[in-house]
Design a protein around this motif. Structure first.
Motif: not given
Length: 173
Positions: A17-25, A27-35, A51-55
């Motif tokens: 979902g983040f991948h699909q939303a990213l072009p519209h978010l 600039l410099n948006s990140l997804l942070y997952i703790a666990g 190809d999301l390794s940087t975000v």
């Protein structure tokens, strides 16, 4: 997102979902997952494939992760079931906008406050993330927390429980 990396938490849907939303978010948006958990390697592979390794940051186990919530813009929970969703209360206490799958207890905590989406539905997850990241939706988490989950609210609810009322009635008679 904070939770075990496990099928029932469904971080794979969050990443997609983040991948699909990213072009519209923004600039410099990140997804942070703790666990951490059994799906760590599988999620790393998905992140690489998309190809999301940087975000996307898989932070691993983060003790007392709620202390970082104020740094987040949106909290997203994609679980297929959530008996109560304490992490949602923590996100609400941090006054975060919340996106949550309609997953039982989690949906009940967020209903009327956050954005709910049907479990696994990428299109609606993307839309909810975009709505909240734009800042166009208001946030009344503190009001809801106080109304439903404060000590006073818990006390009031406790005294209205039928078995408690029966005990009190029996003692008064």
């Amino acid at each position: 997102n904070v939770g075990r990396l496990h099928h029932d938490k469904d971080q794979a849907t969050l990443i997609r979902g983040f991948h699909q939303a990213l072009p519209h978010l923004p600039l410099n948006s990140l997804l942070y997952i703790a666990g951490k958990g059994p799906l760590g390697q599988e999620l790393k592979q998905l992140i690489t494939e998309l190809d999301l390794s940087t975000v996307v940051i898989l932070a691993g186990n983060v003790p007392d992760a709620k202390r970082f919530f104020k740094a987040f813009d949106v909290f997203v929970l994609t679980s297929d079931r959530e008996p109560f969703g304490m992490v949602l209360l923590e996100a609400m206490a941090a006054e975060l906008p919340i996106v949550c799958s309609d997953c039982g207890g989690g949906g009940e905590v967020v209903r009327g406050f956050g954005q709910l989406f049907p479990f696994g539905n990428l299109t609606q997850l993307k839309s909810a993330i975009l709505r909240l990241s734009s800042g166009s939706e208001g946030n009344s988490s503190t009001d809801k927390l106080n109304k439903l989950f404060s000590d006073e609210a818990a006390k009031e609810t406790f005294w209205k429980l039928s078995f408690v009322e029966a005990i009190v009635d029996k003692e008064n008679n």
